[in-house]
Design an enzyme around this catalytic site. Structure first.
Site, PDB file in Angstrom:
ATOM      1  CG  ASP A   1      39.725  36.215  29.317  1.00  0.00           C
ATOM      2  OD1 ASP A   1      39.919  36.391  30.537  1.00  0.00           O
ATOM      3  OD2 ASP A   1      40.091  37.040  28.456  1.00  0.00           O
TER       4      ASP A   1
ATOM      5  CG  ASP B   1      42.496  42.957  29.317  1.00  0.00           C
ATOM      6  OD1 ASP B   1      41.549  42.410  28.724  1.00  0.00           O
ATOM      7  OD2 ASP B   1      43.053  42.458  30.316  1.00  0.00           O
TER       8      ASP B   1
END
Length: 422
Positions: free
Chosen positions: A129, A151
């Site tokens: 990403d 995350d």
């Protein structure tokens, strides 16, 4: 289609469980080998590929610069394809969260192969990403903040799933420790960089290493279980247990490593030289621990003493041996005042005995916790966080073995070490 349906419902035979766990790994190995062959040709023709962003990310202790540059080259076609297709970076980030959350649910339900590979896929998307965002000019502080926070959710989802699966096993403790460690590692770095310290190369178990170790250990664990206990409806998944235990230990070690570096960096001091005192202290501790362990086992088996009491008595017995060897060999502090050293050592040993006894008592509250495992874990934590730092900096602080400037000339004041190397 029937095999795929059986895979999702968890009704596969032992042979198919092995195959479905190993097949993604074989595909990844094949892709890596083909990529390696192409990379060798590329290196011979045009030179070694260099990725500047890989340099900016820093290195973990389990990878090398060449490995990270090769991985960046291997992943390059994927993020270039996503960028060319116009896929929004935030969509990739949210997809990674969905895969990780699904992986956590699958693991909690006992579907380790599915959950592990979903987590590995989420980790790959987490790498892609940011690359797509920078390649398409969509990188922004808000996107970086979103990615960093999500995350933590990805990693937590998998560890919570493992904790649920192992809720009645001793592996629950490593799961919880791995969960807290995985949160502390990035927090210490973020806090340090906010205060102006450079932390990118500090720590050997960073996020890429944690994804690799945890994801693969979980994904591949059904292979062993299908071999040793094919009929067990709730196998222990020993490979996954080993992986999460490794994460539990190394993530906290990395967090403490970063914290120690940060404290030294902010205080303007450098680490002292432990090349002699640390290995000798470990040897002394091992010898004293052997005596400690013998006393503990004798009391527990011979007299039926409870583990906390036996642990406390064993620590006292080992302390007598540890003081003598530490003073004359590990720290070479015979020139120091024996009485003062003895009093300080009694304090360290007494507090250590209390910490060890209390730690064992607390760990034994966990379901299925073995008393020997509790003893080993407690001893390790107390030694790293309490015994050695106090022995080095408090009990035998004037010994030449802890002198950073000159091992042959003792210092009159231990604080002079930092001044001389500022």
């Amino acid at each position: 289609m029937s095999v795929l349906s059986d895979w999702f419902t968890g009704s596969l035979s032992a042979a198919l469980r092995i195959w479905t766990a190993a097949a993604p790994a074989l595909l990844l190995i094949a892709y890596a080998l083909i990529g390696l062959a192409a990379y060798v040709v590329r290196t011979l023709a045009w030179g070694r590929f260099h990725d500047e962003e890989a340099d900016g990310r820093g290195l973990g202790g389990l990878t090398t610069a060449r490995a990270r540059h090769f991985f960046a080259w291997l992943m390059r076609p994927l993020w270039q394809g996503l960028a060319a297709a116009g896929v929004p970076p935030n969509a990739i980030t949210t997809l990674a969260v969905g895969l990780a959350a699904g992986g956590g649910v699958a693991i909690a339900a006992g579907r380790f192969a599915l959950g592990g590979w979903l987590y590995v896929s989420a980790g790959a998307l987490d790498y892609l990403d940011g690359r797509v965002a920078r390649a398409t000019g969509q990188a922004s502080p808000s996107g970086a903040a979103l990615d960093s926070v999500l995350d933590r959710y990805c990693e937590s989802a998998v560890l919570v799933g493992l904790a649920w699966y192992y809720r009645e096993s001793w592996v629950l403790l490593p799961c919880l420790l791995a969960l807290t460690g995985s949160l502390f590692v990035p927090y210490v770095r973020a806090r340090g960089e906010a205060l102006g310290a450079t932390m990118k190369d500090v720590g050997f178990m960073q996020r890429p290493e944690r994804i690799l170790v945890l994801g693969l250990s979980v994904a591949l664990s059904p292979i062993l279980e299908a071999i040793i206990s094919p009929e067990d409806p709730r196998p222990p998944h020993w490979i996954a247990a080993a992986g999460v235990t490794l994460i539990a230990l190394t993530s906290h070690a990395t967090a403490f490593q970063r914290l120690a570096f940060l404290v030294r960096a902010l205080s303007g001091s450098l680490p002292r030289d432990d090349r002699r005192s640390l290995p000798r202290t470990i040897a002394v501790s091992a010898l004293a621990t052997a005596l400690d362990f013998a006393v503990v086992q004798m009391l527990m088996i011979g007299t039926g003493a409870p583990p906390p009491l036996a642990t406390g008595v064993g620590c006292v017995a080992g302390g007598i041996v540890a003081f003598t060897l530490s003073r004359v060999w590990a720290f070479a502090a015979e020139a120091g005042p024996r009485g003062s050293q003895a009093m300080r050592f009694v304090f360290v040993s007494g507090s250590s005995a209390a910490l060890n006894a209390g730690g064992v008592a607390v760990l034994l509250l966990l379901p299925a916790m073995n008393d020997r495992l509790a003893w080993v874990l407690t001893r390790l934590v107390v030694f790293v966080t309490w015994n050695y730092p106090l022995l080095r900096d408090h009990v035998f602080a004037l010994g030449p073995a802890v002198n950073d400037v000159n091992d042959d000339v003792p210092l009159s004041d231990p604080r002079e070490r930092d001044v001389s190397r500022a």
